[in-house]
Design a protein around this motif. Structure first.
Motif, PDB file in Angstrom:
ATOM      1  N   LEU A 109      49.692  37.417  47.508  1.00  0.00           N
ATOM      2  CA  LEU A 109      49.828  36.366  46.495  1.00  0.00           C
ATOM      3  C   LEU A 109      48.601  35.465  46.467  1.00  0.00           C
ATOM      4  O   LEU A 109      48.180  35.011  45.394  1.00  0.00           O
ATOM      5  CB  LEU A 109      51.095  35.542  46.753  1.00  0.00           C
ATOM      6  CG  LEU A 109      52.393  36.236  46.371  1.00  0.00           C
ATOM      7  CD1 LEU A 109      53.583  35.542  47.028  1.00  0.00           C
ATOM      8  CD2 LEU A 109      52.562  36.287  44.860  1.00  0.00           C
ATOM      9  N   GLU A 110      48.032  35.209  47.624  1.00  0.00           N
ATOM     10  CA  GLU A 110      46.814  34.405  47.692  1.00  0.00           C
ATOM     11  C   GLU A 110      45.668  35.108  46.956  1.00  0.00           C
ATOM     12  O   GLU A 110      44.901  34.477  46.221  1.00  0.00           O
ATOM     13  CB  GLU A 110      46.448  34.160  49.155  1.00  0.00           C
ATOM     14  CG  GLU A 110      45.470  33.038  49.360  1.00  0.00           C
ATOM     15  CD  GLU A 110      45.401  32.663  50.829  1.00  0.00           C
ATOM     16  OE1 GLU A 110      44.574  33.257  51.543  1.00  0.00           O
ATOM     17  OE2 GLU A 110      46.184  31.786  51.236  1.00  0.00           O
ATOM     18  N   THR A 111      45.571  36.415  47.135  1.00  0.00           N
ATOM     19  CA  THR A 111      44.554  37.201  46.434  1.00  0.00           C
ATOM     20  C   THR A 111      44.805  37.165  44.928  1.00  0.00           C
ATOM     21  O   THR A 111      43.874  36.941  44.139  1.00  0.00           O
ATOM     22  CB  THR A 111      44.554  38.663  46.946  1.00  0.00           C
ATOM     23  OG1 THR A 111      44.259  38.646  48.347  1.00  0.00           O
ATOM     24  CG2 THR A 111      43.538  39.506  46.220  1.00  0.00           C
ATOM     25  N   ILE A 112      46.055  37.387  44.532  1.00  0.00           N
ATOM     26  CA  ILE A 112      46.420  37.345  43.107  1.00  0.00           C
ATOM     27  C   ILE A 112      46.104  35.973  42.526  1.00  0.00           C
ATOM     28  O   ILE A 112      45.536  35.860  41.438  1.00  0.00           O
ATOM     29  CB  ILE A 112      47.911  37.699  42.926  1.00  0.00           C
ATOM     30  CG1 ILE A 112      48.157  39.164  43.286  1.00  0.00           C
ATOM     31  CG2 ILE A 112      48.381  37.383  41.505  1.00  0.00           C
ATOM     32  CD1 ILE A 112      49.622  39.525  43.477  1.00  0.00           C
ATOM     33  N   GLU A 113      46.462  34.948  43.255  1.00  0.00           N
ATOM     34  CA  GLU A 113      46.212  33.572  42.816  1.00  0.00           C
ATOM     35  C   GLU A 113      44.718  33.333  42.598  1.00  0.00           C
ATOM     36  O   GLU A 113      44.308  32.778  41.576  1.00  0.00           O
ATOM     37  CB  GLU A 113      46.766  32.604  43.858  1.00  0.00           C
ATOM     38  CG  GLU A 113      46.581  31.149  43.528  1.00  0.00           C
ATOM     39  CD  GLU A 113      47.023  30.245  44.664  1.00  0.00           C
ATOM     40  OE1 GLU A 113      47.354  29.091  44.363  1.00  0.00           O
ATOM     41  OE2 GLU A 113      47.028  30.663  45.838  1.00  0.00           O
ATOM     42  N   GLY A 114      43.905  33.762  43.554  1.00  0.00           N
ATOM     43  CA  GLY A 114      42.460  33.547  43.439  1.00  0.00           C
ATOM     44  C   GLY A 114      41.847  34.266  42.254  1.00  0.00           C
ATOM     45  O   GLY A 114      41.003  33.711  41.535  1.00  0.00           O
ATOM     46  N   ILE A 115      42.273  35.495  42.018  1.00  0.00           N
ATOM     47  CA  ILE A 115      41.729  36.281  40.902  1.00  0.00           C
ATOM     48  C   ILE A 115      42.173  35.704  39.567  1.00  0.00           C
ATOM     49  O   ILE A 115      41.369  35.558  38.640  1.00  0.00           O
ATOM     50  CB  ILE A 115      42.142  37.761  41.038  1.00  0.00           C
ATOM     51  CG1 ILE A 115      41.425  38.387  42.241  1.00  0.00           C
ATOM     52  CG2 ILE A 115      41.843  38.547  39.764  1.00  0.00           C
ATOM     53  CD1 ILE A 115      41.961  39.747  42.642  1.00  0.00           C
ATOM     54  N   THR A 116      43.476  35.383  39.458  1.00  0.00           N
ATOM     55  CA  THR A 116      43.977  34.873  38.180  1.00  0.00           C
ATOM     56  C   THR A 116      43.492  33.456  37.904  1.00  0.00           C
ATOM     57  O   THR A 116      43.423  33.057  36.737  1.00  0.00           O
ATOM     58  CB  THR A 116      45.514  34.950  38.110  1.00  0.00           C
ATOM     59  OG1 THR A 116      46.083  34.249  39.225  1.00  0.00           O
ATOM     60  CG2 THR A 116      45.986  36.393  38.112  1.00  0.00           C
ATOM     61  N   ARG A 117      43.146  32.719  38.940  1.00  0.00           N
ATOM     62  CA  ARG A 117      42.567  31.389  38.738  1.00  0.00           C
ATOM     63  C   ARG A 117      41.284  31.499  37.913  1.00  0.00           C
ATOM     64  O   ARG A 117      40.971  30.628  37.101  1.00  0.00           O
ATOM     65  CB  ARG A 117      42.256  30.710  40.074  1.00  0.00           C
ATOM     66  CG  ARG A 117      41.550  29.361  39.909  1.00  0.00           C
ATOM     67  CD  ARG A 117      41.164  28.734  41.230  1.00  0.00           C
ATOM     68  NE  ARG A 117      42.348  28.232  41.900  1.00  0.00           N
ATOM     69  CZ  ARG A 117      42.666  28.481  43.167  1.00  0.00           C
ATOM     70  NH1 ARG A 117      41.882  29.239  43.916  1.00  0.00           N
ATOM     71  NH2 ARG A 117      43.745  27.985  43.700  1.00  0.00           N
TER      72      ARG A 117
END
Length: 111
Positions: A71-79
């Motif tokens: 989720l942290e990875t997803i969050e960073g990319i979608t940010r």
């Protein structure tokens, strides 16, 4: 998966608090897996960012490590308005289903 040792340490071994937290999770995120998949399919990165951020926080308090990392990875990319990796999405979707089952089993044992 929920790490009940970590969860219990965060919740002072209080079953009533754990039950309340689990009920709040189900109220807020019962459709979390479906929502993540739908947002990914619709390429709604801004909303996926918000959802990933919210889930990351609550799952971290459950002692869940792998889904939190994804989720942290997803969050960073979608940010950055980027498209997250489909494998990360699939992992999180499956892990949320596992967590919901753990919660259901736990709440069922309380009855």
């Amino acid at each position: 998966m929920i790490d009940f040792d970590i969860l219990r340490s965060y919740m002072d071994n209080d079953d009533d608090i754990i039950e309340a937290v689990f009920m709040a999770f189900l109220e807020e995120h019962d459709d979390g897996a479906e929502k993540i998949q739908q947002l990914y399919n619709n390429k709604d990165w801004s909303e996926l960012f918000i959802t990933a951020h919210s889930l990351k926080g609550i799952l971290a308090s459950f002692g869940e490590a792998q889904a939190v990392e994804k989720l942290e990875t997803i969050e960073g990319i979608t940010r950055q308005n980027g498209e997250p990796n489909a494998d990360d999405i699939d992992y999180v979707v499956k892990e949320i289903a596992t967590i919901k089952q753990q919660i259901s089993d736990y709440l069922g044992s309380m009855a």
